[in-house]
Design a protein around this motif. Structure first.
Motif, PDB file in Angstrom:
ATOM      1  N   SER A  59      -8.855  -4.230   2.717  1.00 41.13           N
ATOM      2  CA  SER A  59      -9.299  -4.773   1.442  1.00 41.13           C
ATOM      3  C   SER A  59      -9.429  -6.286   1.562  1.00 41.13           C
ATOM      4  O   SER A  59      -8.797  -6.918   2.409  1.00 41.13           O
ATOM      5  N   THR A  60     -10.237  -6.867   0.705  1.00 40.28           N
ATOM      6  CA  THR A  60     -10.364  -8.321   0.661  1.00 40.28           C
ATOM      7  C   THR A  60      -9.147  -8.899  -0.047  1.00 40.28           C
ATOM      8  O   THR A  60      -8.830  -8.498  -1.172  1.00 40.28           O
ATOM      9  N   VAL A  61      -8.466  -9.818   0.620  1.00 38.64           N
ATOM     10  CA  VAL A  61      -7.255 -10.417   0.065  1.00 38.64           C
ATOM     11  C   VAL A  61      -7.579 -11.816  -0.448  1.00 38.64           C
ATOM     12  O   VAL A  61      -8.132 -12.648   0.271  1.00 38.64           O
ATOM     13  N   VAL A  95      -8.080 -14.976   2.075  1.00 35.91           N
ATOM     14  CA  VAL A  95      -7.111 -15.083   3.169  1.00 35.91           C
ATOM     15  C   VAL A  95      -6.972 -13.726   3.876  1.00 35.91           C
ATOM     16  O   VAL A  95      -7.528 -12.726   3.444  1.00 35.91           O
ATOM     17  N   ARG A  96      -6.239 -13.725   4.970  1.00 36.28           N
ATOM     18  CA  ARG A  96      -5.899 -12.487   5.692  1.00 36.28           C
ATOM     19  C   ARG A  96      -7.115 -11.678   6.132  1.00 36.28           C
ATOM     20  O   ARG A  96      -7.078 -10.442   6.138  1.00 36.28           O
ATOM     21  N   ALA A 384       0.025  -7.309  -5.793  1.00 37.70           N
ATOM     22  CA  ALA A 384      -0.043  -8.682  -6.302  1.00 37.70           C
ATOM     23  C   ALA A 384       1.286  -9.339  -5.954  1.00 37.70           C
ATOM     24  O   ALA A 384       2.326  -8.962  -6.500  1.00 37.70           O
ATOM     25  N   LYS A 385       1.222 -10.289  -5.024  1.00 40.46           N
ATOM     26  CA  LYS A 385       2.420 -11.037  -4.613  1.00 40.46           C
ATOM     27  C   LYS A 385       2.371 -12.385  -5.307  1.00 40.46           C
ATOM     28  O   LYS A 385       1.513 -13.220  -5.018  1.00 40.46           O
ATOM     29  N   ALA A 420      -4.857  -7.900  -3.691  1.00 36.75           N
ATOM     30  CA  ALA A 420      -5.942  -7.112  -3.099  1.00 36.75           C
ATOM     31  C   ALA A 420      -5.924  -5.721  -3.702  1.00 36.75           C
ATOM     32  O   ALA A 420      -4.893  -5.256  -4.201  1.00 36.75           O
ATOM     33  N   VAL A 421      -7.074  -5.069  -3.684  1.00 37.82           N
ATOM     34  CA  VAL A 421      -7.178  -3.674  -4.104  1.00 37.82           C
ATOM     35  C   VAL A 421      -8.129  -2.982  -3.136  1.00 37.82           C
ATOM     36  O   VAL A 421      -9.091  -3.590  -2.651  1.00 37.82           O
ATOM     37  N   ILE A 422      -7.859  -1.732  -2.847  1.00 32.68           N
ATOM     38  CA  ILE A 422      -8.685  -0.979  -1.913  1.00 32.68           C
ATOM     39  C   ILE A 422     -10.147  -0.992  -2.356  1.00 32.68           C
ATOM     40  O   ILE A 422     -10.460  -0.845  -3.543  1.00 32.68           O
TER      41      ILE A 422
END
Length: 472
Positions: A59-61, A95-96, A384-385, A420-422
């Motif tokens: 997923s896009t972070v 990111v990531r 969600a961090k 992020a979400v799938i």
């Protein structure tokens, strides 16, 4: 004729009973088939679904930043007044998105890697540009009393503070606040080894985090993705006792077959500690049923309430003999810089911490950290961090900009939401390979059990009715 009817009814009842039993037998049989399939695809081995999602996030972070702008700077600088804050944001970065580096297979069913750090600004998802200027705390000046507690050294350093005309607050761009700038006060110090470039997340871009060593699950499926070591150590050297241990996974996935009564532990290098989540609720994301785990209030509670948190209390004066909740002193892993971590807007923090500044409004929906996990595979499909970065402001009789500070207090710099979400394509693949098959098997089990039971009771009831009439 009667015999044929009775025999037919008995045969129907037997068939119904067999169907109901078959439905019951399918439960452990189906669970066993699912277990084998999941174990095959959940291990972190090249070629599996888990490995592809592990190597590069599926997923896009995004990491969103809200920076606390001081709206009463003159009162804070000249009178030591309570700062009035206004959050500005989000300023969003992707990111990531780079694959893990230096991936090598280790011993005892482990795999080792480095996590690359990179952030790319997303203007379309931001309220402004990286050149927006905000009034924030002076990172370098405020850190002096903590880095140099000796008053003589503070007196010496104060000469360079005055030379650079440094104040307790400064105007900086978003890019400078996050990623760094040359500080004029630090740049004027003639001592060798003094680094003049500072920023909340400096250095970040182009750096790596690790090495991490995690279990692949090939030897023990219950250890899949659990961190075996971080930077070649199983402890951090920041805390005392069990607080110093590296526990759980990195939060991206967990061992399969996650149960609601589990405590899910994960490690975050951003906060220099391991933390945990507890079950909160069921969520449906793009047709997939997930279990939401949240970081509870108890994770940041004072040791007087949760004794297990005793080893996170490092400063008896600031913590008021370990009675303050909601803030974590991580200066031990930040080269003595007085960095304190909390949840955004001091969510779950003691009232005394929240009341030292104005303008914060904590609420769980916007500020809590959560992980939405698919329970069969253990994959985190949405998260969600959220955390807040603060600096401890101490009064000092030797540093001019800090002479008006009335008491030590924790000053918010910014808070972030990494989420992020799938994606739709991944979700469709997940539904076809996992969710739909589980649903089909469950439906078949229930249909056989309920249908078989109804047929069994109907035919058996009819048999006894007919037999009763014949006897009469």
């Amino acid at each position: 004729m009667g015999c044929n009817r009775n025999c037919g009814l008995l045969a129907g009842a037997i068939i119904g009973g067999v169907l109901a039993i078959l439905g019951g037998v399918l439960i452990p049989l189906g669970d066993n088939l699912i277990s084998k399939a999941v174990k095959k695809e959940a291990v972190i081995v090249n070629g599996t679904t888990a490995f592809q999602n592990w190597l590069v996030p599926g997923s896009t972070v995004y990491r969103e930043f809200w920076i606390f702008h001081v709206v009463n700077p003159s009162e804070v600088i000249e009178e030591g007044a309570q700062p009035k804050l206004e959050q500005r944001g989000p300023y969003t970065y992707r990111v990531r998105y780079l694959p893990k580096e230096n991936v090598t297979e280790g011993e005892n069913g482990t795999i080792t890697y480095m996590l690359p750090n990179i952030a790319s600004f997303e203007p379309d998802l931001s309220v402004g540009t990286e050149n927006d200027t905000l009034t924030v705390l002076n990172l370098a000046v405020v850190a002096v009393p903590s880095v140099y507690p000796n008053t003589f050294m503070q007196s010496v350093i104060n000469s360079w503070v005055k030379k650079s005309n440094a104040a307790i607050l400064q105007n900086r761009t978003v890019n400078e606040i996050l990623w760094g700038y040359t500080d004029p006060f630090l740049d004027s110090i003639p001592f060798p080894g003094v680094k003049s470039f500072v920023g909340v997340f400096y250095p970040y871009n182009g750096t790596t985090d690790g090495p991490y060593s995690v279990y692949t699950g090939t030897e023990d499926i219950t250890k899949t993705a659990i961190i075996e070591s971080y930077k070649n150590q199983r402890t951090l050297s920041y805390w005392k006792g069990h607080c110093d241990m590296v526990n759980g996974t990195d939060g991206a996935s967990f061992p399969p077959f996650v149960k609601k009564d589990q405590v899910l532990r994960f490690f975050s290098s951003d906060i220099c500690r391991s933390i945990y989540g507890v079950f909160h609720s069921e969520q449906v994301v793009k047709g997939i049923t997930l279990n939401r785990f949240v970081v509870p209030r108890e994770a940041f509670a004072a040791p007087t309430e949760v004794p297990d948190n005793y080893c996170f209390c490092t400063d008896a004066e600031i913590s008021k003999n370990c009675t303050i909740a909601g803030v974590l002193d991580i200066s031990a892993c930040k080269a003595k810089k007085p960095v304190y971590i909390s949840l955004p807007h001091f969510l779950h923090a003691s009232e005394s911490v929240l009341n030292d500044v104005e303008g914060l409004s904590p609420n769980e929906k916007e500020h809590e950290t959560y992980l939405d996990i698919e329970p069969v595979t253990g994959f985190t499909l949405r998260f969600a961090k959220r955390l807040q970065v603060n600096l401890l402001v101490r009064p000092s009789t030797r540093i001019d900009p800090l002479k008006k500070v009335k008491k030590p207090y924790v000053f918010p710099i910014l808070w972030l939401n990494e989420s992020a979400v799938i994606g739709d394509e991944k979700a469709a693949m997940f539904r076809s390979k996992i969710s739909s098959r589980l649903q089909m098997l469950s439906t078949l089990q229930m249909a056989l059990m309920i249908g078989g039971s109804v047929i069994f009771l109907a035919f058996l009831g009819s048999y006894f009715i007919c037999r009763s009439k014949k006897l009469k």
